[in-house]
Scaffold this motif. Structure first.
Motif, PDB file in Angstrom:
ATOM      1  N   ARG A  10       0.834  -1.209   0.000  1.00  0.00           N
ATOM      2  CA  ARG A  10       0.000   0.000   0.000  1.00  0.00           C
ATOM      3  C   ARG A  10       0.865   1.254   0.000  1.00  0.00           C
ATOM      4  O   ARG A  10       0.664   2.158  -0.818  1.00  0.00           O
ATOM      5  CB  ARG A  10      -0.929   0.006   1.222  1.00  0.00           C
ATOM      6  CG  ARG A  10      -1.676   1.331   1.411  1.00  0.00           C
ATOM      7  CD  ARG A  10      -2.743   1.231   2.489  1.00  0.00           C
ATOM      8  NE  ARG A  10      -2.234   0.790   3.770  1.00  0.00           N
ATOM      9  CZ  ARG A  10      -1.650   1.592   4.672  1.00  0.00           C
ATOM     10  NH1 ARG A  10      -1.459   2.881   4.405  1.00  0.00           N
ATOM     11  NH2 ARG A  10      -1.236   1.112   5.837  1.00  0.00           N
ATOM     12  N   ARG A  11       1.818   1.329   0.895  1.00  0.00           N
ATOM     13  CA  ARG A  11       2.605   2.557   1.017  1.00  0.00           C
ATOM     14  C   ARG A  11       3.529   2.778  -0.181  1.00  0.00           C
ATOM     15  O   ARG A  11       3.865   3.917  -0.494  1.00  0.00           O
ATOM     16  CB  ARG A  11       3.420   2.531   2.317  1.00  0.00           C
ATOM     17  CG  ARG A  11       2.574   2.657   3.582  1.00  0.00           C
ATOM     18  CD  ARG A  11       3.460   2.723   4.804  1.00  0.00           C
ATOM     19  NE  ARG A  11       2.723   2.798   6.046  1.00  0.00           N
ATOM     20  CZ  ARG A  11       2.289   3.925   6.594  1.00  0.00           C
ATOM     21  NH1 ARG A  11       2.534   5.078   6.000  1.00  0.00           N
ATOM     22  NH2 ARG A  11       1.627   3.902   7.740  1.00  0.00           N
ATOM     23  N   SER A  12       3.954   1.715  -0.823  1.00  0.00           N
ATOM     24  CA  SER A  12       4.865   1.871  -1.956  1.00  0.00           C
ATOM     25  C   SER A  12       4.144   1.865  -3.300  1.00  0.00           C
ATOM     26  O   SER A  12       4.802   1.917  -4.341  1.00  0.00           O
ATOM     27  CB  SER A  12       5.923   0.757  -1.947  1.00  0.00           C
ATOM     28  OG  SER A  12       6.850   0.961  -0.893  1.00  0.00           O
ATOM     29  N   LEU A  13       2.818   1.819  -3.293  1.00  0.00           N
ATOM     30  CA  LEU A  13       2.098   1.813  -4.559  1.00  0.00           C
ATOM     31  C   LEU A  13       2.437   3.017  -5.438  1.00  0.00           C
ATOM     32  O   LEU A  13       2.623   2.857  -6.662  1.00  0.00           O
ATOM     33  CB  LEU A  13       0.588   1.720  -4.318  1.00  0.00           C
ATOM     34  CG  LEU A  13      -0.278   1.695  -5.583  1.00  0.00           C
ATOM     35  CD1 LEU A  13       0.103   0.548  -6.509  1.00  0.00           C
ATOM     36  CD2 LEU A  13      -1.770   1.598  -5.195  1.00  0.00           C
ATOM     37  N   PRO A  14       2.540   4.252  -4.904  1.00  0.00           N
ATOM     38  CA  PRO A  14       2.935   5.370  -5.777  1.00  0.00           C
ATOM     39  C   PRO A  14       4.282   5.146  -6.457  1.00  0.00           C
ATOM     40  O   PRO A  14       4.454   5.491  -7.637  1.00  0.00           O
ATOM     41  CB  PRO A  14       2.975   6.568  -4.820  1.00  0.00           C
ATOM     42  CG  PRO A  14       2.016   6.206  -3.726  1.00  0.00           C
ATOM     43  CD  PRO A  14       2.184   4.727  -3.545  1.00  0.00           C
ATOM     44  N   ALA A  15       5.243   4.571  -5.738  1.00  0.00           N
ATOM     45  CA  ALA A  15       6.545   4.290  -6.336  1.00  0.00           C
ATOM     46  C   ALA A  15       6.423   3.229  -7.424  1.00  0.00           C
ATOM     47  O   ALA A  15       7.063   3.323  -8.486  1.00  0.00           O
ATOM     48  CB  ALA A  15       7.529   3.837  -5.263  1.00  0.00           C
ATOM     49  N   ILE A  16       5.623   2.209  -7.177  1.00  0.00           N
ATOM     50  CA  ILE A  16       5.424   1.145  -8.159  1.00  0.00           C
ATOM     51  C   ILE A  16       4.774   1.706  -9.423  1.00  0.00           C
ATOM     52  O   ILE A  16       5.194   1.409 -10.550  1.00  0.00           O
ATOM     53  CB  ILE A  16       4.582   0.010  -7.543  1.00  0.00           C
ATOM     54  CG1 ILE A  16       5.397  -0.712  -6.462  1.00  0.00           C
ATOM     55  CG2 ILE A  16       4.107  -0.969  -8.611  1.00  0.00           C
ATOM     56  CD1 ILE A  16       4.593  -1.697  -5.632  1.00  0.00           C
ATOM     57  N   ARG A  17       3.744   2.521  -9.246  1.00  0.00           N
ATOM     58  CA  ARG A  17       3.082   3.139 -10.405  1.00  0.00           C
ATOM     59  C   ARG A  17       4.065   3.993 -11.202  1.00  0.00           C
ATOM     60  O   ARG A  17       4.110   3.931 -12.434  1.00  0.00           O
ATOM     61  CB  ARG A  17       1.919   4.008  -9.929  1.00  0.00           C
ATOM     62  CG  ARG A  17       0.688   3.251  -9.443  1.00  0.00           C
ATOM     63  CD  ARG A  17      -0.273   4.236  -8.817  1.00  0.00           C
ATOM     64  NE  ARG A  17      -1.549   3.655  -8.439  1.00  0.00           N
ATOM     65  CZ  ARG A  17      -2.412   4.235  -7.607  1.00  0.00           C
ATOM     66  NH1 ARG A  17      -2.108   5.418  -7.053  1.00  0.00           N
ATOM     67  NH2 ARG A  17      -3.556   3.650  -7.320  1.00  0.00           N
ATOM     68  N   ALA A  18       4.858   4.809 -10.495  1.00  0.00           N
ATOM     69  CA  ALA A  18       5.778   5.724 -11.178  1.00  0.00           C
ATOM     70  C   ALA A  18       6.851   4.955 -11.940  1.00  0.00           C
ATOM     71  O   ALA A  18       7.192   5.303 -13.081  1.00  0.00           O
ATOM     72  CB  ALA A  18       6.417   6.669 -10.160  1.00  0.00           C
ATOM     73  N   PHE A  19       7.396   3.913 -11.327  1.00  0.00           N
ATOM     74  CA  PHE A  19       8.441   3.124 -11.999  1.00  0.00           C
ATOM     75  C   PHE A  19       7.863   2.399 -13.207  1.00  0.00           C
ATOM     76  O   PHE A  19       8.480   2.359 -14.280  1.00  0.00           O
ATOM     77  CB  PHE A  19       9.045   2.131 -11.013  1.00  0.00           C
ATOM     78  CG  PHE A  19      10.270   1.428 -11.527  1.00  0.00           C
ATOM     79  CD1 PHE A  19      11.516   2.007 -11.425  1.00  0.00           C
ATOM     80  CD2 PHE A  19      10.168   0.167 -12.120  1.00  0.00           C
ATOM     81  CE1 PHE A  19      12.653   1.357 -11.909  1.00  0.00           C
ATOM     82  CE2 PHE A  19      11.286  -0.488 -12.604  1.00  0.00           C
ATOM     83  CZ  PHE A  19      12.539   0.113 -12.494  1.00  0.00           C
ATOM     84  N   ARG A  20       6.660   1.827 -13.060  1.00  0.00           N
ATOM     85  CA  ARG A  20       6.033   1.121 -14.171  1.00  0.00           C
ATOM     86  C   ARG A  20       5.732   2.076 -15.328  1.00  0.00           C
ATOM     87  O   ARG A  20       5.906   1.720 -16.512  1.00  0.00           O
ATOM     88  CB  ARG A  20       4.756   0.430 -13.699  1.00  0.00           C
ATOM     89  CG  ARG A  20       3.975  -0.288 -14.790  1.00  0.00           C
ATOM     90  CD  ARG A  20       4.799  -1.387 -15.457  1.00  0.00           C
ATOM     91  NE  ARG A  20       4.905  -2.560 -14.631  1.00  0.00           N
ATOM     92  CZ  ARG A  20       5.998  -3.308 -14.526  1.00  0.00           C
ATOM     93  NH1 ARG A  20       7.086  -2.968 -15.205  1.00  0.00           N
ATOM     94  NH2 ARG A  20       6.033  -4.377 -13.774  1.00  0.00           N
TER      95      ARG A  20
END
Length: 326
Positions: free
Chosen positions: A58-68
């Motif tokens: 949950r907390r790293s979802l923004p990072a995952i979205r941005a990297f993807r």
């Protein structure tokens, strides 16, 4: 700047004492061991890396979205936490599911938690036992003959059920020569007042803030046992550290602890069960108690599972496998 082989993303500052930050630093060092270029980071800020390793769905979802979005074809590895599996998913939060969908691989710290990943994403799961990254001085203090000393290394937040051990001790008036030490940062402001109230009520219990990492080994080694009272965890650093140092652990029988300590470990009690923990404390009333001797023997059999070399081998194998697939 040259492209990094991997970045390991923590949802908290990388120099903090949060469990995710400690894990991010440890994972980065394990991945770097074979000579790869790795950096532990707080969040994702457009770093150029071949692989993203993200802790906490949950907390790293923004990072995952941005990297993807920036690198559609580069692998993402999600390290799921106890909060993901045992709080956010049961509560119906959508973020962990999206993070799992966007990730190419999912890592759990032990096999028991792997079974709690939703079935649709279980084929992505790899279990890599976490090693212990703890400064251990050449000489460590042993537990005192008296008082019997129990230590809790857990931040003050509800998921840790941090005052269950104090309640268990309070029910044992027949154990005057006992000391219960609690080290942990206040993550829920309301719990500071609760800790202070428990210290007034139960003089054998003392809470103080989190200690520096270079003091943790001495705290654990000078304890007759450590206590884990977590209701939902992906893998407690303190439990792994106790295993490394051979200090008995009294732990809740949750999947993460069972995965660390083994199905037949004699120091389990049901989460939230104050009388059950009190019975274990009572059974440890002497330094030479049979229960403590049994727990020490069981931990000796588990220690080798959590070596740095074993964790490094797990990460190298996963990185090789995921790179070959994509």
């Amino acid at each position: 700047m040259a492209t990094l082989d991997a970045i390991v993303c923590s949802p908290f500052p990388t120099d903090s004492l949060q469990g995710n930050s400690i894990s991010a630093r440890r994972i980065a060092s394990r991945i770097a061991a074979p000579g790869l270029r790795v950096q532990a980071v707080h969040g994702y800020a457009d770093q150029d890396a071949r692989i993203l390793v993200a802790l906490h769905a949950r907390r790293s979802l923004p990072a995952i979205r941005a990297f993807r979005a920036r690198y559609p074809l580069r692998p993402i590895i999600l390290v799921v936490t106890g909060t993901d599996l045992y709080q956010d998913l049961p509560a119906g939060r959508p973020e962990p599911l999206e993070a799992m969908r966007l990730s190419d691989a999912i890592v759990t710290y032990q096999s028991a938690s792997a079974r709690d990943v939703p079935a649709a994403y279980r084929h992505k799961v790899t279990t890599i036992l976490k090693s212990v990254d703890l400064p251990v001085p050449a000489r460590l203090p042993p537990p005192p003959r008296t008082p019997i000393t129990f230590s809790i290394l857990a931040h003050l937040r509800e998921a840790k059920d941090p005052f269950l051990p104090a309640a268990a001790l309070a029910s044992l008036s027949s154990l005057p020569e006992v000391r219960l030490r609690h080290f942990g940062t206040v993550l829920d402001p309301d719990l500071r007042a609760t800790a202070e109230a428990w210290m007034r009520r139960e003089p054998r219990y003392h809470w103080s803030d989190q200690r520096p990492r270079d003091e943790i080994a001495a705290i654990i080694s000078s304890s007759h046992a450590t206590i884990n009272s977590g209701r939902s965890e992906g893998g407690s650093n303190a439990v792994g550290e106790s295993i490394l140092l051979g200090t008995p652990v009294l732990a809740t029988a949750i999947p993460a602890n069972i995965g660390f300590l083994g199905n037949n470990y004699a120091g389990f009690y049901r989460a939230g069960d104050t009388p059950a923990l009190a019975a274990l404390l009572d059974a440890c009333r002497r330094p030479d108690s049979p229960l403590l001797e049994t727990l020490r023997s069981q931990l000796r059999e588990r220690a080798s599972l959590f070596s740095a070399s074993a964790e490094t081998a797990g990460w190298v194998a996963l990185l090789d496998s995921i790179s070959a697939r994509l």
